[in-house]
Design an enzyme around this catalytic site. Sequence first.
Site, PDB file in Angstrom:
ATOM      1  N   TRP A   1      10.457  -6.994  -2.615  1.00 24.90           N
ATOM      2  CA  TRP A   1      10.511  -8.429  -2.295  1.00 24.90           C
ATOM      3  C   TRP A   1      11.076  -9.230  -3.457  1.00 24.90           C
ATOM      4  O   TRP A   1      11.683 -10.269  -3.262  1.00 24.90           O
ATOM      5  CB  TRP A   1       9.198  -8.968  -1.723  1.00 24.90           C
ATOM      6  CG  TRP A   1       8.018  -9.233  -2.607  1.00 24.90           C
ATOM      7  CD1 TRP A   1       7.653  -8.553  -3.719  1.00 24.90           C
ATOM      8  CD2 TRP A   1       7.035 -10.276  -2.415  1.00 24.90           C
ATOM      9  NE1 TRP A   1       6.482  -9.083  -4.229  1.00 24.90           N
ATOM     10  CE2 TRP A   1       6.082 -10.145  -3.442  1.00 24.90           C
ATOM     11  CE3 TRP A   1       6.853 -11.286  -1.486  1.00 24.90           C
ATOM     12  CZ2 TRP A   1       4.975 -10.987  -3.555  1.00 24.90           C
ATOM     13  CZ3 TRP A   1       5.756 -12.126  -1.601  1.00 24.90           C
ATOM     14  CH2 TRP A   1       4.831 -11.977  -2.621  1.00 24.90           C
TER      15      TRP A   1
ATOM     16  N   TYR B   1       7.314   3.596 -16.703  1.00 23.32           N
ATOM     17  CA  TYR B   1       6.583   2.854 -15.675  1.00 23.32           C
ATOM     18  C   TYR B   1       5.630   3.821 -14.968  1.00 23.32           C
ATOM     19  O   TYR B   1       6.005   4.947 -14.641  1.00 23.32           O
ATOM     20  CB  TYR B   1       7.530   2.222 -14.631  1.00 23.32           C
ATOM     21  CG  TYR B   1       6.747   1.449 -13.581  1.00 23.32           C
ATOM     22  CD1 TYR B   1       6.237   0.179 -13.871  1.00 23.32           C
ATOM     23  CD2 TYR B   1       6.456   2.018 -12.338  1.00 23.32           C
ATOM     24  CE1 TYR B   1       5.474  -0.511 -12.937  1.00 23.32           C
ATOM     25  CE2 TYR B   1       5.697   1.333 -11.396  1.00 23.32           C
ATOM     26  CZ  TYR B   1       5.207   0.069 -11.702  1.00 23.32           C
ATOM     27  OH  TYR B   1       4.434  -0.604 -10.789  1.00 23.32           O
TER      28      TYR B   1
ATOM     29  N   ASP C   1      -1.059  -8.048  -5.335  1.00 27.84           N
ATOM     30  CA  ASP C   1      -1.806  -6.805  -5.546  1.00 27.84           C
ATOM     31  C   ASP C   1      -3.285  -6.963  -5.877  1.00 27.84           C
ATOM     32  O   ASP C   1      -4.140  -6.336  -5.293  1.00 27.84           O
ATOM     33  CB  ASP C   1      -1.177  -6.014  -6.696  1.00 27.84           C
ATOM     34  CG  ASP C   1       0.301  -5.800  -6.505  1.00 27.84           C
ATOM     35  OD1 ASP C   1       0.867  -6.284  -5.517  1.00 27.84           O
ATOM     36  OD2 ASP C   1       0.899  -5.136  -7.370  1.00 27.84           O
TER      37      ASP C   1
ATOM     38  N   GLU D   1       6.059 -14.686 -15.869  1.00 27.86           N
ATOM     39  CA  GLU D   1       5.701 -14.085 -14.575  1.00 27.86           C
ATOM     40  C   GLU D   1       4.685 -14.954 -13.828  1.00 27.86           C
ATOM     41  O   GLU D   1       4.768 -15.124 -12.618  1.00 27.86           O
ATOM     42  CB  GLU D   1       5.136 -12.678 -14.827  1.00 27.86           C
ATOM     43  CG  GLU D   1       4.905 -11.865 -13.561  1.00 27.86           C
ATOM     44  CD  GLU D   1       4.352 -10.479 -13.869  1.00 27.86           C
ATOM     45  OE1 GLU D   1       4.063 -10.192 -15.057  1.00 27.86           O
ATOM     46  OE2 GLU D   1       4.198  -9.693 -12.921  1.00 27.86           O
TER      47      GLU D   1
HETATM   48  C1  2M8 Z   1       3.617  -6.416  -9.245  1.00 27.34           C
HETATM   49  O1  2M8 Z   1       3.352  -5.142  -8.692  1.00 27.34           O
HETATM   50  C2  2M8 Z   1       3.614  -3.899  -9.379  1.00 27.34           C
HETATM   51  C3  2M8 Z   1       3.255  -2.779  -8.409  1.00 27.34           C
HETATM   52  O2  2M8 Z   1       4.111  -2.800  -7.315  1.00 27.34           O
HETATM   53  C4  2M8 Z   1       2.846  -3.693 -10.652  1.00 27.34           C
HETATM   54  O3  2M8 Z   1       1.892  -4.419 -10.941  1.00 27.34           O
HETATM   55  O4  2M8 Z   1       3.203  -2.753 -11.391  1.00 27.34           O
HETATM   56  C5  2M8 Z   1       3.338  -7.459  -8.138  1.00 27.34           C
HETATM   57  O5  2M8 Z   1       3.297  -8.753  -8.673  1.00 27.34           O
HETATM   58  C6  2M8 Z   1       4.404  -7.364  -7.050  1.00 27.34           C
HETATM   59  O6  2M8 Z   1       4.271  -8.368  -6.102  1.00 27.34           O
HETATM   60  C7  2M8 Z   1       5.821  -7.407  -7.654  1.00 27.34           C
HETATM   61  O7  2M8 Z   1       6.752  -7.139  -6.647  1.00 27.34           O
HETATM   62  C8  2M8 Z   1       5.990  -6.391  -8.792  1.00 27.34           C
HETATM   63  C9  2M8 Z   1       7.312  -6.561  -9.544  1.00 27.34           C
HETATM   64  O8  2M8 Z   1       7.506  -7.899  -9.896  1.00 27.34           O
HETATM   65  O9  2M8 Z   1       4.930  -6.531  -9.748  1.00 27.34           O
END
Ligand code: 2M8
Length: 443
Positions: free
Chosen positions: A39, A87, A175, A413
Amino acid sequence: MGRDKGKGMRERAQAVLDGNWTGRSTIPAKGLYPHQWSWDAAFIAIGRSWYEQRRAQQELETLLAAQWANGMVPHIVFNPAVPAGDYFPGPDFWQSDRCANAPRGIATSGITQPPLHARAALEVYQHASDRDEALGFLGRVYPKLAAQHAYLARWRDVGGDGLAAIVHPWESGLDNSPLWDSELDCLVIPPGALPRYHRADLQHANAADRPTDAAYDRYVYLAITYRDARYDDATLLANSPFLVESVLFNAIYLWSVHALAEIAVLLGTDPGPHREQAARLHDAMLSRFWDPGCGHLFGYDLRGQRGVPKDSISSMTPLLDPDLPAEVVAAICADLGSPHFTAPAAGAGQHFLFPSYDLEAPDFDRRRYWRGPVWINTDWLVWRGLRQHGAAPLAKQVADDMVALVERSGFREYFDPFGGEGYGGKDFSWTAALLLDVLSVTS
Ligand code: 2M8
């Protein structure tokens, strides 16, 4: 905002996006998120489309090249050039290469994220300087976007009324929201079920801003159970311990279904099926989520067979539905203006709209990820909804606050609703992209 100031911020926002461009797509932020997220890609394409049509198109096409054979658009597309430990959970954890539905030669996660992509594709077309080129782009992505929606209708409509269910908090986009706490608390992790793992996120962000280790254990456990079933959709629906209809996920889905109908018209194809799907989703959202007694929209836990009666920014996103009844629009606006989302005593510059969670709830947390801070993407969704329903003063207030937050703390962020301190990743792509959209629309 003055024209020069706006120009300066626009240039800085473009510099953030250009700095995060990898050649085929845009990472959300250096260090913390070194791959392409689903997204995020949609938000980024919308922002970029105001100045760089080709890259905006490429962003979405790179993501859609990783679409699974069943139509699912994965929530992460991994960049093979990024070292494995950078990651977690990375490609070796998700093991998409073991799944028949996964694309060959591209490593991805095995779950999805809010389906904003048809809306993004339409806006890329609408902002394009080269409309012929953009129409070609729509022709290429339309079948893929239709397949994405068909996947949600075929495999995620567990309730049978058209709404899509999510199987993991990571699919929600929000999340670590308190929305999922009770469902996660009910999870029993069998002894020995969790591998030893290393949280790479804590190397790049303050632990106080990120989810706790207990939450991570639950995320990892859920993902392992799906991976071990090779992400088989039927098994997932039958067994997933987490099965929730999220308000935000479905509000975005509906917004994108409307966009797909508009894309079909542009391409000379029949928009009828998309319009019928939109009508069905609209009805289902109201009958499942809207509680006229208390005047809120709440998500639904399909496993527990109960509503999720917590007030969060997710409850405001049905404003994206162009046909939302006036009574529901009024109730959402009242909630946004109430002490739950607007701090009553704070003066100008001390409080910023909108917190991601009810300011008055006991589990509100002003700095921890998705449990209270202001996020520019959820502000932007609400802003779009408010504009659509003619709530101009409130829309202006939230747009002004988005700009003020970035002026104060940079393209972070997320932000503290009290005082505006920035948290999480720096030079964050969707913050920059959506600021570009706000500045382009309002100035
Ligand atoms: C965050 O999610 C990821 C896991 O998918 C993480 O915390 O590592 C969330 O804020 C999610 O909505 C977003 O798409 C992603 C990357 O910005 O980070």
